[in-house]
Design a protein around this motif. Structure first.
Motif, PDB file in Angstrom:
ATOM      1  N   ARG A  89     104.796  85.893   0.953  1.00 18.48           N
ATOM      2  CA  ARG A  89     104.047  86.140  -0.282  1.00 18.48           C
ATOM      3  C   ARG A  89     104.948  86.012  -1.504  1.00 18.48           C
ATOM      4  O   ARG A  89     104.564  85.417  -2.512  1.00 18.48           O
ATOM      5  N   ILE A  90     106.154  86.564  -1.409  1.00 19.35           N
ATOM      6  CA  ILE A  90     107.103  86.463  -2.521  1.00 19.35           C
ATOM      7  C   ILE A  90     107.487  85.008  -2.759  1.00 19.35           C
ATOM      8  O   ILE A  90     107.577  84.547  -3.907  1.00 19.35           O
ATOM      9  N   ARG A 113     105.751  82.268  -2.070  1.00 20.05           N
ATOM     10  CA  ARG A 113     104.629  81.533  -2.688  1.00 20.05           C
ATOM     11  C   ARG A 113     104.475  81.903  -4.150  1.00 20.05           C
ATOM     12  O   ARG A 113     104.154  81.043  -4.993  1.00 20.05           O
ATOM     13  N   ARG A 114     104.737  83.156  -4.494  1.00 17.42           N
ATOM     14  CA  ARG A 114     104.638  83.579  -5.889  1.00 17.42           C
ATOM     15  C   ARG A 114     105.699  82.878  -6.731  1.00 17.42           C
ATOM     16  O   ARG A 114     105.426  82.435  -7.845  1.00 17.42           O
ATOM     17  N   HIS A 115     106.910  82.764  -6.194  1.00 21.30           N
ATOM     18  CA  HIS A 115     107.971  82.084  -6.921  1.00 21.30           C
ATOM     19  C   HIS A 115     107.671  80.594  -7.095  1.00 21.30           C
ATOM     20  O   HIS A 115     107.933  80.011  -8.139  1.00 21.30           O
ATOM     21  N   SER A 159     104.677  79.198  -7.233  1.00 19.02           N
ATOM     22  CA  SER A 159     103.596  79.023  -8.195  1.00 19.02           C
ATOM     23  C   SER A 159     104.081  79.256  -9.617  1.00 19.02           C
ATOM     24  O   SER A 159     103.663  78.565 -10.553  1.00 19.02           O
ATOM     25  N   SER A 160     105.006  80.220  -9.803  1.00 20.88           N
ATOM     26  CA  SER A 160     105.527  80.472 -11.147  1.00 20.88           C
ATOM     27  C   SER A 160     106.441  79.337 -11.605  1.00 20.88           C
ATOM     28  O   SER A 160     106.467  78.987 -12.790  1.00 20.88           O
TER      29      SER A 160
END
Length: 247
Positions: free
Chosen positions: A237-238, A240-242, A244-245
């Motif tokens: 999850r972390i 994928r968040r990085h 996307s950002s």
């Protein structure tokens, strides 16, 4: 082997095979292309552990340490206590000892199956499922009657998940760090994991001394396998968040 040459023969065999492998590995293992591509970089002889806790890698490092600790806790709990527990439950010691063999055979197959699946579907999909599968199998081992024909398949599945998941975690860790930190990153994670390998049998002994039954002991081991499942979900999850950002 013990019947043929006593307990010392086991250690002779255990020492001879690594000595035979050493020259083979020396001549056949090739250096990592990533490492070779950094020839111009001043490569340190020793990477301080503090570099693993730099801003970029500290969360990953802490999570891998916890995941390896918990999974090796469960694995060595199994390896050290399973023969004795099933022997006390009524199996002959010879049959009870074979459970460790079955566990490791499951682990071999797990490594052969899980790492190709990681290559195809990604570690963040495969490893949480693997460790979750391991937890279910471990619980079942504690629930099944030791005399049941279902015991050996359940132990096999536990080995497939626990050992196979660890091998997948090792491969993930090797790819998660850059070339100059890779050996230290994987080495420290496995070293912390070995603390779990010591703690598992020790805590198992304490629980037995307090009268915890077979089912309760395997629930403890199963709970440990849930930790790496949750951690790899969180790392995914972390990540994928990085991504996307950054996009």
């Amino acid at each position: 082997m013990v019947g043929i040459g006593g307990w010392k023969l086991i250690f002779v065999i255990g020492g001879v095979f690594p000595l035979m492998l050493a020259p083979i590995l020396h001549w056949t293992l090739k250096e990592s292309p990533d490492w070779l591509s950094n020839k111009s970089v001043d490569k340190p002889n020793l990477v301080p552990v503090g570099q693993l806790f730099g801003r970029r890698y500290r969360t990953l490092t802490a999570m891998l340490w916890l995941a390896f600790f918990a999974n090796l806790f469960a694995l060595y709990f199994f390896i050290n206590w399973m023969p004795s527990l099933f022997s006390e439950a009524g199996l002959s010691f010879e049959v009870a000892s074979r459970t460790t063999v079955v566990l490791n055979v499951g682990g071999i197959l797990g490594g052969l199956l899980i790492n190709p699946l990681i290559d195809r579907f990604g570690a963040f999909r495969v490893l949480p499922l693997t460790f979750g599968f391991a937890g279910v199998a471990v619980v079942l081992v504690g629930q099944i009657d030791p005399a049941s024909n279902l015991l050996i398949p359940a132990i096999f599945c536990a080995g497939l998940g626990v050992i196979g998941g660890q091998l997948g975690g090792n491969a993930f860790a090797a790819g998660a760090y850059p070339a100059l930190l890779r050996a230290s990153g994987v080495g420290w994670a496995l070293s912390v994991g070995r603390i779990g390998a010591v703690a598992g049998p020790a805590i198992g002994g304490l629980l037995l001394a307090r009268g915890v039954g077979l089912e309760g002991l395997f629930f403890v081991a199963a709970a440990a396998t849930v930790v790496p499942a949750a951690i790899f979900l969180l790392i995914g999850r972390i990540s994928r968040r990085h991504e996307s950002s950054a996009a």
